[in-house]
Write a protein that holds these residues in place. Structure first.
Motif, PDB file in Angstrom:
ATOM      1  N   LYS A 131       4.698 -59.370 103.383  1.00 37.62           N
ATOM      2  CA  LYS A 131       3.378 -58.134 103.118  1.00 37.62           C
ATOM      3  C   LYS A 131       3.347 -58.349 101.918  1.00 37.62           C
ATOM      4  O   LYS A 131       2.269 -57.845 101.371  1.00 37.62           O
ATOM      5  N   GLU A 132       4.370 -59.315 100.471  1.00 34.14           N
ATOM      6  CA  GLU A 132       3.357 -59.401  99.247  1.00 34.14           C
ATOM      7  C   GLU A 132       2.009 -60.386  99.389  1.00 34.14           C
ATOM      8  O   GLU A 132       1.103 -60.233  98.501  1.00 34.14           O
ATOM      9  N   ASP A 135      -0.413 -57.322 100.813  1.00 33.03           N
ATOM     10  CA  ASP A 135      -1.207 -56.571  99.801  1.00 33.03           C
ATOM     11  C   ASP A 135      -1.708 -57.716  99.023  1.00 33.03           C
ATOM     12  O   ASP A 135      -3.200 -56.706  98.468  1.00 33.03           O
ATOM     13  N   ILE A 186       2.423 -67.918  94.692  1.00 34.11           N
ATOM     14  CA  ILE A 186       3.530 -66.290  95.969  1.00 34.11           C
ATOM     15  C   ILE A 186       4.295 -67.413  96.710  1.00 34.11           C
ATOM     16  O   ILE A 186       5.115 -67.684  96.657  1.00 34.11           O
TER      17      ILE A 186
END
Lengths: 326, 326
Positions: A131-132, A135, A186
């Motif tokens: 999800k990070e 987003d 990330i």
């Protein structure tokens, strides 16, 4: 274009090849029109700034498995390609890098829908990640749309402020570039503060990059397929250069520049006069300094990342972006 | 439009209100243009077929917490709205439901970019749900783009086959409608076969729905804001009605119908003649029977779902779609 990543020794040739493979694989849907339209933009070269920055950011934080992230690096290029397709429709642009724009060559519908397709494919890739990451892609895409609306609302707005200009280029260019750097961080498993550093680096580098692009619209590039000069001016798209020129020109020059910016059917003569006014008011130097300032902020901001070959390459990329090397 | 969900007693008034709230909340981004353009389409009424079908499917499999799924139901309407914005640009449509289309009222750029924004917001909502749901949204969106390309390639193709017509409407209309039903089933925690039943129901209902829409383009609707008659014909968009008419018209009529379908600047007289030919060849009845056939398949396909009020409502919706009740 002199900024082509392949001219740069970033040490990621093989990785970029993997990304190219992904790009080509993802646009291949059995509908030849979609392939042709997408490839018209993708094969035009482009700078692959976004995948390149993604990969360097990933490596700077010791990311290793490129095969796992190559699709994601490709997603940022797919979004960029979709944006080009839609922007060229919005701007009514005839040429890009000296070639017919896709909507001129293939028609508005094919160009518009291929853009939609590419966005959907980018989100599809995003959906394969956590999800990070999703987003990051979504925020950049939503920002792109909002930025494009604000930009179009300010076409021929001769009162456009420097602040608003920066807001637009932040959303339209720097946001998605920042997103690539952030996503790379990330995926490498960076800490929160490392990821923030990379996002900031991308944002400031992206602003510098767009300012350089705006400069090139005035001074041009000496290549066969160079960008047509004066496109922003003839479309009434104000940039930091025309904003600065309007502020510092003589009253007579200011009126002439306004006239050209507000006119929809400019002659080469008119655009050429506007370029002279921009040059005579030292607006190119002003913009170049501003771009350098943002590139410097970018370069300074990554000092706190662990030293590595890739950190140096990131700095090199930021310097290259603003054209210090050529 | 007589098919407005509010005219239907589906027993989901409150649930649809929650969805409306979500729709409005999600399009509100502080950029008034995006709100205005999106609301121009959303406030035009529309049928809310997709959220309605989602909710009924959810309830048919004993889904309970509407607040958890209302955003997802809204996502399908956002995609539908974005599609309308882009389709109207592609078709060059002037009117929709008797009102100016968004690109006519707000300009192409605002309409195009608001479409992009709505797609991104729909994916943003999707990203809040599990991968299975995200895949449903992505597949529908990618199918929409592919369907639009195939449709545009077949504008003025008087050799369009029934099979190709069905392929187009499956991708462009039935696919996203099926996706709503499928997502409702997934969110209710249905079994694999229940979810498949709902997806098939949506697909067949969606085909019936589009055939009915194509019929309405020929026979019109008696409301103040009814769809303009003959839009498909004047745009050269072949439907099952014109395909049937071309096959069954007399040689003279066939030539005249071809002429109108292939002409870009038709007069009302020409369109009116084409409509007469379509009516005289019993093509409306043929299409209606075909729509009924698909609605019947849809209705029959859910027999294996557990009996409930909501299952009956689903059948009622499919019957209503093809217009048996009016």
């Amino acid at each position: 274009m002199t900024l082509d990543m392949l001219d740069l020794d970033l040490g990621i040739y093989e990785e970029l090849d993997l990304v190219e493979e992904q790009i080509r694989e993802r646009i291949d849907c059995g509908i030849s029109t979609i392939n042709e339209v997408a490839r018209h933009v993708i094969d035009a070269g482009g700078k692959r700034i976004r995948p390149g920055l993604f990969l360097l950011s990933f490596k700077a934080l010791r990311g290793e498995d490129i095969s796992k992230v190559a699709p994601l690096a490709a997603a940022f290029e797919l979004i960029h390609t979709g944006t080009i397709l839609h922007d060229d429709i919005n701007d009514g642009s005839i040429l890009r890098h000296g070639k017919l724009t896709a909507h001129q060559k293939f028609g508005t519908t094919n160009s518009l829908v291929t853009g939609d397709y590419l966005f959907a494919k980018a989100f599809e890739i995003g959906s394969e990640y956590k999800k990070e990451i999703r987003d990051v892609i979504l925020d950049a895409s939503i920002g792109l749309a909002v930025g494009e609306i604000i930009q179009s609302q300010n076409i021929m707005n001769i009162d456009l402020t420097e602040k608003k200009y920066l807001d637009i280029i932040e959303k339209k260019t720097a946001g998605p570039i920042s997103a690539s750097a952030k996503a790379g961080g990330i995926m490498a498993g960076g800490t929160g503060s490392q990821i923030k550093i990379l996002a900031d680096f991308g944002l400031n580098m992206g602003i510098a990059f767009q300012i350089m692009d705006d400069i090139l619209d005035v001074i041009g590039i000496n290549t066969k397929t160079g960008k047509s000069v004066g496109k922003d001016i003839s479309e009434g798209k104000l940039t930091i250069l025309s904003i600065h020129a309007l502020k510092h020109a003589s009253p007579l020059q200011r009126e002439r520049l306004k006239e050209v910016l507000l006119k929809t059917d400019n002659t080469n003569q008119g655009v050429s006069e506007a370029i002279d006014i921009i040059k005579n008011t030292q607006s190119v130097d002003f913009a170049r300094n501003m771009g350098k300032k943002y590139a410097d902020i970018a370069i300074g901001s990554i000092d706190n990342l662990p030293d590595s070959k890739w950190k140096s390459k990131l700095k090199y990329l930021a310097e290259f972006t603003i054209g210090r090397n050529y």
